[in-house]
Design an enzyme around this catalytic site. Structure first.
Site, PDB file in Angstrom:
ATOM      1  N   ARG A  62      43.604 -15.376  79.387  1.00 21.43           N
ATOM      2  CA  ARG A  62      42.581 -14.506  78.773  1.00 21.43           C
ATOM      3  C   ARG A  62      43.175 -13.665  77.643  1.00 21.43           C
ATOM      4  O   ARG A  62      42.490 -13.241  76.737  1.00 21.43           O
ATOM      5  CB  ARG A  62      41.903 -13.618  79.827  1.00 21.43           C
ATOM      6  CG  ARG A  62      40.840 -12.680  79.237  1.00 21.43           C
ATOM      7  CD  ARG A  62      39.832 -12.156  80.252  1.00 21.43           C
ATOM      8  NE  ARG A  62      40.441 -11.700  81.461  1.00 21.43           N
ATOM      9  CZ  ARG A  62      41.159 -10.558  81.592  1.00 21.43           C
ATOM     10  NH1 ARG A  62      41.315  -9.767  80.563  1.00 21.43           N
ATOM     11  NH2 ARG A  62      41.676 -10.231  82.744  1.00 21.43           N
ATOM     12  N   TYR A 115      19.722 -17.455  63.490  1.00 20.56           N
ATOM     13  CA  TYR A 115      19.739 -18.286  64.693  1.00 20.56           C
ATOM     14  C   TYR A 115      19.014 -17.506  65.807  1.00 20.56           C
ATOM     15  O   TYR A 115      19.192 -16.288  65.939  1.00 20.56           O
ATOM     16  CB  TYR A 115      21.195 -18.570  65.072  1.00 20.56           C
ATOM     17  CG  TYR A 115      21.331 -19.185  66.433  1.00 20.56           C
ATOM     18  CD1 TYR A 115      20.872 -20.471  66.691  1.00 20.56           C
ATOM     19  CD2 TYR A 115      21.901 -18.467  67.477  1.00 20.56           C
ATOM     20  CE1 TYR A 115      20.979 -21.022  67.949  1.00 20.56           C
ATOM     21  CE2 TYR A 115      22.019 -19.018  68.738  1.00 20.56           C
ATOM     22  CZ  TYR A 115      21.550 -20.296  68.968  1.00 20.56           C
ATOM     23  OH  TYR A 115      21.651 -20.840  70.212  1.00 20.56           O
ATOM     24  N   ASP A 187      27.872 -15.183  58.905  1.00 18.93           N
ATOM     25  CA  ASP A 187      27.826 -16.359  59.783  1.00 18.93           C
ATOM     26  C   ASP A 187      27.899 -17.598  58.890  1.00 18.93           C
ATOM     27  O   ASP A 187      26.956 -17.910  58.167  1.00 18.93           O
ATOM     28  CB  ASP A 187      26.537 -16.340  60.617  1.00 18.93           C
ATOM     29  CG  ASP A 187      26.485 -17.492  61.632  1.00 18.93           C
ATOM     30  OD1 ASP A 187      27.086 -18.553  61.366  1.00 18.93           O
ATOM     31  OD2 ASP A 187      25.812 -17.340  62.673  1.00 18.93           O
ATOM     32  N   LYS A 212      29.173 -26.246  66.384  1.00 18.06           N
ATOM     33  CA  LYS A 212      28.417 -27.067  65.447  1.00 18.06           C
ATOM     34  C   LYS A 212      29.372 -27.938  64.617  1.00 18.06           C
ATOM     35  O   LYS A 212      30.022 -28.800  65.165  1.00 18.06           O
ATOM     36  CB  LYS A 212      27.516 -26.162  64.608  1.00 18.06           C
ATOM     37  CG  LYS A 212      26.769 -25.077  65.428  1.00 18.06           C
ATOM     38  CD  LYS A 212      25.750 -25.654  66.392  1.00 18.06           C
ATOM     39  CE  LYS A 212      25.183 -24.642  67.387  1.00 18.06           C
ATOM     40  NZ  LYS A 212      24.662 -23.384  66.849  1.00 18.06           N
TER      41      LYS A 212
HETATM   42  C1  LIG Z   1      24.292 -22.110  67.333  1.00 14.19           C
HETATM   43  C2  LIG Z   1      24.433 -20.951  66.417  1.00 14.19           C
HETATM   44  C3  LIG Z   1      24.930 -19.725  66.885  1.00 14.19           C
HETATM   45  C4  LIG Z   1      25.292 -19.496  68.347  1.00 14.19           C
HETATM   46  O1  LIG Z   1      26.423 -20.188  68.715  1.00 14.19           O
HETATM   47  P1  LIG Z   1      26.703 -20.751  70.218  1.00 14.19           P
HETATM   48  O2  LIG Z   1      27.968 -21.505  70.021  1.00 14.19           O
HETATM   49  O3  LIG Z   1      25.538 -21.584  70.597  1.00 14.19           O
HETATM   50  O4  LIG Z   1      26.845 -19.560  71.089  1.00 14.19           O
HETATM   51  C5  LIG Z   1      25.106 -18.708  65.970  1.00 14.19           C
HETATM   52  N1  LIG Z   1      24.767 -18.868  64.663  1.00 14.19           N
HETATM   53  C6  LIG Z   1      24.268 -20.020  64.189  1.00 14.19           C
HETATM   54  C7  LIG Z   1      23.926 -20.146  62.748  1.00 14.19           C
HETATM   55  C8  LIG Z   1      24.075 -21.101  65.046  1.00 14.19           C
HETATM   56  O5  LIG Z   1      23.543 -22.243  64.574  1.00 14.19           O
END
Ligand SMILES: *Cc1c(COP(=O)(O)O)cnc(C)c1O
Length: 399
Positions: A62, A115, A187, A212
């Site tokens: 951790r 998101y 992001d 992603k």
């Molecule tokens: C999927 C997504 C998230 C969240 O991420 P997780 O890995 O599902 O927790 C945040 N921002 C964007 C743009 C996303 O597509």
């Protein structure tokens, strides 16, 4: 450590050769999966020195793990940041970053197309701690400026935004943030550092759902934060360690492997998406297509200014109402009806009832997510097959 002068190398080379690492302990070219929760100390003194910070070393997964750190080094390198910190999901990364800047009574400004999970964190969960997001239309910079007050601790921008691909001018917002002496957090999930490098445009911190494109194969959930070393050290010591949202060594390893093909995958995602966006744009059953690469995209010029490519995500509205949308999603075959994105497989989903169901009907209307909006994550299959698939499915719709 580095075998060649990576300073001069191009992005695709950097993806493959990474931060120049081979495993320090064994020389293994592929970083081992250090599947261990704890690490043995050489002596009582050694253990005490690591705890007191006099010596470097591993203690407990951790707090740090070599496979996790290999992923972090690589992401910091590719985003052009000083350091990075991996999390067990994109949401763990985003929530930790917001909490690292805000206390009860504080607020922050963000764009209003986000998101769905991020929106839910901002409007449902954080208010329980008296931390409030001011979600505004960030395509108009005046909205950002007028939302900032003396309790505003950061600006948070998702661009291109999920799912409508709305684009915010990062350079301009970076200047607003600097003027108010607050950080800009971006992001960068949709474009990845292959197409957009927010730190070079004036952002202070980059977050990703590494689930992603970074992983790219639909087999891992993870998140990453990139920024200045001092900030990342604080985030590691006070938020990852104490809130505990860590990545597993296996998932970190899958992401290191995914990154090796990031450049080649992003190129293919984009080439396919450009072809599909152009095909859909002139389809008689399609009302409108949102893709940053189309000249009809409202922020096409900003995309050209701050991105080196347009990515693999497309949103479009079909004629014939919600029933037609359902028919399309039930008829399509190569595209999998599934949420998530950035996988080598093409995916199709309905934001209003799926990824963005955390938005109220009024909020959906405000950010332009209609009942007939369909989102595509274009994969790396042959584009002819993808277009044939869409063509057959669209033929089945009555408008
Ligand atoms: C999927 C997504 C998230 C969240 O991420 P997780 O890995 O599902 O927790 C945040 N921002 C964007 C743009 C996303 O597509």
């Amino acid at each position: 450590m580095s075998k060649i002068n990576l300073k001069k190398a191009h992005f695709a080379t950097l993806c493959v050769h990474g931060a120049g690492d081979v495993d320090q302990a064994t020389g293994a070219l592929s970083i081992p999966i250090y599947q261990s929760s704890t690490f043995a100390f050489k002596s009582a003194k050694h253990g005490a020195n690591i705890f007191s910070g006099e010596e470097e070393g591993y203690v407990y997964t951790r707090i740090g793990n070599p496979t996790q750190e290999a992923f972090e080094r690589e992401m910091a390198f590719l985003e052009g940041g000083e350091a990075a910190l991996a999390f067990g999901s994109g949401m763990a990364a985003i929530s930790s970053v917001i909490l690292s800047y805000c206390q009860a009574g504080d607020n922050f400004v963000s764009n209003n197309t986000l998101y769905g999970g991020t929106h839910s964190l901002f409007v449902d969960t954080l208010p329980r701690f008296n931390i409030h997001a001011r979600e505004i239309d960030s395509t108009n910079l005046e909205n950002i400026i007028s939302a900032i007050d003396d309790k505003t601790r950061l600006i948070y921008i998702e661009t291109p935004a999920n799912p409508t691909l709305t684009i915010t001018d990062l350079k301009e917002v970076g200047e607003i943030a600097k003027k108010h002496n607050i950080p800009l957090v971006v992001d960068n999930t949709f474009p990845t550092p292959y197409f957009q490098r927010p730190l070079e445009l004036g952002a202070d911190v980059v977050v990703h759902s590494a689930t992603k494109y970074i992983g790219g194969h639909g087999d891992t959930v993870a998140g990453i934060v990139v920024g200045k070393k001092e900030y990342i050290d604080d985030l590691r010591g006070n938020f990852l360690r104490d809130l505990g949202g860590i990545i597993s060594p296996l998932n970190a390893w899958l992401l290191v492997r995914g990154l090796k093909t990031l450049a080649i995958r992003m190129e293919r995602h984009q080439n396919n998406a450009v072809k599909i966006a152009k095909y859909l744009q002139f389809h008689p059953k399609v009302k409108q297509v949102w893709y940053p690469g189309l000249t009809t995209h409202p922020q096409h010029d900003i995309a050209n200014k701050q991105m080196s490519g347009y990515g693999g995500m497309i949103a479009f509205e079909i004629k014939g109402g919600k029933k037609a949308g359902e028919k399309l999603m039930n008829s399509i075959q190569l595209f999998t009806l599934a949420v998530s994105l950035g996988d080598v497989d093409s995916l199709i989903e309905h934001p209003a009832s799926m990824t963005h169901s955390t938005y109220s009907p009024e909020e959906l209307a405000e950010v332009g997510i209609s009942e007939t909006l369909v989102r595509l994550s274009v994969g790396i299959e042959d584009p002819h097959d993808l277009i044939d698939d869409l063509s057959l499915a669209l033929r089945k719709i009555n408008v």
